[in-house]
Design an enzyme around this catalytic site. Structure first.
Site, mmCIF file in Angstrom:
data_model
loop_
_atom_site.group_PDB
_atom_site.id
_atom_site.type_symbol
_atom_site.label_atom_id
_atom_site.label_comp_id
_atom_site.label_asym_id
_atom_site.label_seq_id
_atom_site.Cartn_x
_atom_site.Cartn_y
_atom_site.Cartn_z
ATOM 1 C CG HIS A 172 -0.180 -0.030 3.110
ATOM 2 N ND1 HIS A 172 0.572 1.299 2.812
ATOM 3 C CD2 HIS A 172 0.292 -0.732 3.708
ATOM 4 C CE1 HIS A 172 1.332 1.233 4.316
ATOM 5 N NE2 HIS A 172 1.111 0.061 4.539
ATOM 6 C CD GLU A 248 2.032 -5.720 8.011
ATOM 7 O OE1 GLU A 248 2.393 -7.176 8.013
ATOM 8 O OE2 GLU A 248 3.187 -4.332 8.256
#
Length: 367
Positions: A172, A248
């Protein structure tokens, strides 16, 4: 064979870097020099001193298993010898549990002596430690035999892309935590203005490299979803699918903190986490658990998008672990690979287990 009364223990440990891929070796000898036992182990990422203490502990355990009542311990680590002899204080909190474990084993003998020796008189244990360090770094022994059934075909010959699932792995874009060097796990931190521009740039690159990509699969967190939306737009509006396995690592109590802040508050826990992928941050998730999720996500991608290109938008930890598997890397890989915000890596996989890593952390679109 009767149990030996007295043994000689030689132990060593080290790391390729400090910390780095680490391992230890230990050898138990009879007084005449015959080898009674050998121990060695790769430790993942650890410091030299942690590895040296682990070597000592392994040697002591082996001597206890042999039934020895006296042990002469010889090491080329001045620190371990002096600390275990009681002449030096143990100032590193991360070493205290290891020293306590060693002391508990020492108490099981009638007599134990510690002697410092130069490295050239500790070659057997040193060789075992170096082999273990190689294993921690993912370096195969030169003399090792090939496995009976290789997990993937091996060849220098280029393979046709037909039949492969091409994964374009995109981290990202930047967030406020990224620019400040803070642990950013499950907290839903949005893209910054810079991160939004990076996401669009990544989409332009992906559209040029894989204009036939059929979907964008993303972590559920907003920094990834926003990046995925920007990429999907550049690809002409391909569908976006969320996969929770791409989220994550959960950094638990360390969420939002810098490395220095974690070191100040959780020094021993941080050392343990850096040394062993199975150790989790307090209240968090281990890299071993993330690896299990990442592998499950890759299997799902291969099953859902055979012979197709698919964009995968995720975070540092899952992408590193996917690349670690693709490159057959060891645990040290995680601490050596750097992934930039909006960096793009490309991996092809085939149904027969074949893998080709095309790019790693391409940032040409961000310059």
């Amino acid at each position: 064979m009767s149990a030996p009364t007295r043994v000689v223990i030689e132990a060593d440990g080290g790391a390729r870097g400090n910390p780095g891929p680490a391992g230890y070796g230990a050898v138990v000898f009879s007084p005449s020099g015959s080898v009674l036992a050998e121990r060695s182990e790769a430790l993942g990422i650890a410091t030299n001193n942690v590895a040296e203490y682990r070597g000592l502990i392994a040697g002591l355990r082996a001597a206890v298993d042999l039934g020895a009542s006296e042990a002469d311990i010889r090491m080329d680590s001045k620190l371990v010898v002096e600390q275990m002899s009681g002449r030096w204080q143990i100032k590193n909190a991360g070493l205290r549990p290891l020293a306590a474990e060693a002391a508990s084993l020492v108490s099981r003998f009638d007599k134990v002596t510690f002697t410092w020796v130069p490295r050239d008189r500790n070659t057997h244990a040193d060789a075992l430690a170096n082999a273990a360090m190689d294993a921690a770094a993912g370096i195969a022994p030169v003399s090792s035999a090939e496995p009976a059934a290789a997990s993937a075909p091996r060849s220098w010959e280029p393979r046709p892309i037909e039949g492969a699932t091409r994964m374009l792995l995109v981290r990202h874009g930047e967030t406020a935590f990224t620019s400040q060097g803070r642990y950013s796990g499950r907290g839903d931190v949005p893209l910054s203005t810079v991160g939004e521009a990076q996401a669009t740039a990544a989409g332009v690159l992906v559209a040029a490299r894989a204009p036939d990509a059929v979907a964008v699969v993303t972590s559920p967190l907003s920094r990834c979803r926003s990046t995925a939306e920007a990429i999907a737009r550049e690809l002409g509006g391909v569908p976006i699918r969320v996969d929770d396995d791409l989220i994550e690592c959960d950094f638990g109590s360390w969420e939002g903190l810098t490395f220095a802040e974690v070191r100040a508050g959780w020094a021993s826990e941080l050392d343990a986490w850096l040394a062993d992928p199975s150790v989790a941050p307090p209240g968090g998730e281990s890299f071993a658990a993330v690896a299990t999720r990442a592998r499950r996500a890759v299997s799902a991608l291969q099953a859902t998008y055979p012979s197709s290109a698919v964009v995968v938008v995720s975070h540092v930890s899952p992408i590193k672990l996917i690349l670690q598997d693709a490159l057959a890397g060891g645990p040290g890989f995680l601490h050596r690979l750097y992934l930039d915000p909006a960096g793009v890596s490309t991996v092809d996989t085939w149904p027969d287990g074949g893998v080709a890593v095309r790019t790693v952390n391409d940032t040409s679109h961000l310059r």
